[in-house]
Design an enzyme around this catalytic site. Sequence first.
Site, short mmCIF file in Angstrom:
data_model
loop_
_atom_site.label_atom_id
_atom_site.label_comp_id
_atom_site.label_asym_id
_atom_site.label_seq_id
_atom_site.Cartn_x
_atom_site.Cartn_y
_atom_site.Cartn_z
N ARG A 142 -68.25 9.54 2.38
CA ARG A 142 -68.12 10.31 1.13
C ARG A 142 -67.37 9.48 0.10
O ARG A 142 -67.68 9.51 -1.09
CB ARG A 142 -67.36 11.63 1.38
CG ARG A 142 -67.98 12.59 2.37
CD ARG A 142 -69.34 13.10 1.95
NE ARG A 142 -69.36 13.62 0.60
CZ ARG A 142 -68.83 14.80 0.20
NH1 ARG A 142 -68.25 15.59 1.07
NH2 ARG A 142 -68.89 15.20 -1.06
N ASP A 158 -75.45 22.64 9.47
CA ASP A 158 -74.39 23.01 8.52
C ASP A 158 -73.86 24.38 8.95
O ASP A 158 -74.47 25.04 9.81
CB ASP A 158 -74.99 23.09 7.09
CG ASP A 158 -73.95 23.41 6.01
OD1 ASP A 158 -72.75 23.14 6.23
OD2 ASP A 158 -74.34 23.94 4.95
N ARG A 162 -66.97 21.38 -8.66
CA ARG A 162 -67.40 22.09 -7.44
C ARG A 162 -67.24 23.57 -7.69
O ARG A 162 -66.18 24.04 -8.08
CB ARG A 162 -66.55 21.69 -6.24
CG ARG A 162 -66.68 22.74 -5.12
CD ARG A 162 -66.08 22.36 -3.81
NE ARG A 162 -66.85 21.30 -3.19
CZ ARG A 162 -66.76 21.01 -1.89
NH1 ARG A 162 -65.97 21.71 -1.10
NH2 ARG A 162 -67.46 20.04 -1.38
N CYS A 194 -72.04 17.84 7.58
CA CYS A 194 -71.23 17.52 6.39
C CYS A 194 -69.75 17.85 6.60
O CYS A 194 -68.90 17.28 5.94
CB CYS A 194 -71.76 18.27 5.18
SG CYS A 194 -71.71 20.07 5.33
N GLN A 250 -72.97 14.54 -1.09
CA GLN A 250 -73.01 14.59 0.37
C GLN A 250 -74.26 13.88 0.90
O GLN A 250 -74.22 13.19 1.92
CB GLN A 250 -73.01 16.05 0.84
CG GLN A 250 -73.03 16.23 2.35
CD GLN A 250 -71.71 15.88 2.99
OE1 GLN A 250 -70.68 16.34 2.57
NE2 GLN A 250 -71.74 15.06 4.02
N HIS A 302 -75.85 19.76 -3.03
CA HIS A 302 -74.65 18.97 -2.69
C HIS A 302 -75.06 17.48 -2.70
O HIS A 302 -75.14 16.82 -1.67
CB HIS A 302 -74.15 19.40 -1.30
CG HIS A 302 -72.74 19.00 -1.01
ND1 HIS A 302 -71.94 18.33 -1.92
CD2 HIS A 302 -71.97 19.18 0.10
CE1 HIS A 302 -70.75 18.11 -1.38
NE2 HIS A 302 -70.74 18.62 -0.16
N1 NVA Z 1 -72.97 24.89 2.94
C1 NVA Z 1 -71.56 24.63 2.97
C2 NVA Z 1 -71.30 23.17 2.75
C3 NVA Z 1 -69.84 22.78 2.80
C4 NVA Z 1 -69.60 21.33 2.49
C5 NVA Z 1 -70.85 25.48 1.94
O1 NVA Z 1 -71.37 25.60 0.81
O2 NVA Z 1 -69.81 26.03 2.24
N1 CP Z 2 -68.50 18.12 3.20
C1 CP Z 2 -67.72 18.57 2.22
O1 CP Z 2 -68.12 18.72 1.06
O2 CP Z 2 -66.44 18.80 2.61
P1 CP Z 2 -65.28 19.46 1.74
O3 CP Z 2 -65.64 20.92 1.57
O4 CP Z 2 -64.04 19.26 2.55
O5 CP Z 2 -65.23 18.77 0.42
#
Ligand code: NVA
Ligand code: CP
Length: 332
Positions: free
Chosen positions: A314, A228, A105, A269, A135, A132
């Site tokens: 998830r 989101d 990540r 998400c 997700q 993602h």
């Molecule tokens: N668009 C958000 C998704 C978090 C799961 C981010 O990248 O922070």
């Molecule tokens: N939705 C998601 O990816 O959550 P986290 O940032 O908690 O992993």
Amino acid sequence: MIKQDHLLTLLDYSPEEIMELIELSKKLKEEKKQGIPHRHLEGKNIVLLFEKDSTRTRCAFEVAAADLGMNAVYIGSSGSQMGKKESIKDTARVLGRMFDGIEYRGFAQKTVECLAEYSGVPVWNGLTNEYHPTQMLADFLTILEYKGCLKGLKMAYFGDGRYNMGNSYLITAAKLGLDYRMVGPKDLWPNEELRNKCLEIAKATGAKLAFTEDVKVGAKDCDVIATDVWVSMGEADSVWKERIDLLKPYQVNKDVMALADPKAIFIHCLPSFHNLETKIGMEVYEKFGLNGLEVTEDVFECPQSVVFDEAENRLHTIKAVMLATMKHFYKI
Ligand code: NVA
Ligand code: CP
């Protein structure tokens, strides 16, 4: 059978492969609920690289790994040499000598691609700026559980379309044949190259893809409403004002839900800014006077909101991804 070593983006997967992962997730979920052990990857070791924070993704990978009989090692944004004293290419070759799989990540998609190219083991994208994919599997499993089908379903995504979630919804909806609307200001739609790519995919799958700035057109009769956060991890705090100005008209509130089908579900998400119970939520309130951002508290807490089923999924979907790719890679 899935013939993939990695999951970097769902652009690399066929509709059949995506559905196979969703079906495998359903099976693993059922086994977990019934207490049927599924330690198919006993003795393997994986590493979880997190350059950005996480609750769901990290926990899903750790619990899924344990359920499959694997050991997982977590490396956070500090405490390793990665990217600072050691290149991603070198890190990949080191980790590939010790681990049987790598989750990443972080920021650039090219980093997860580099890990896949040089590590010699399965690599899974746990979120990049661009995509993602894990997700998406959880979201579409959740939609399937509530709606009984995916093809032809009317779905609208409200908000920032040019980041990981907006890009990934467009791709998955195109692959799985939905009637999908990206609803938000033109400047925040997925880029033209991705839009064209998905319109091409849609020709083969029968998906209908629309891009609109009109909330009423987008939400009309929808079966699924998604959104989101307005500012994603890794973006500068200075973008909040501009983003709020752009996205305030696209907040998911009762009026938006009223335009959708009365049985529509709401997905997100998570994490989500829907009240003042978070540090950032409070800071934004003090600066801009908004007590809910991308979704209002009443929608987040209403019976149509299935966000915690989505969060649970998830676990089951990440488990399916690891199992399917490792079975293929290690010819188990
Ligand atoms: N668009 C958000 C998704 C978090 C799961 C981010 O990248 O922070
Ligand atoms: N939705 C998601 O990816 O959550 P986290 O940032 O908690 O992993």
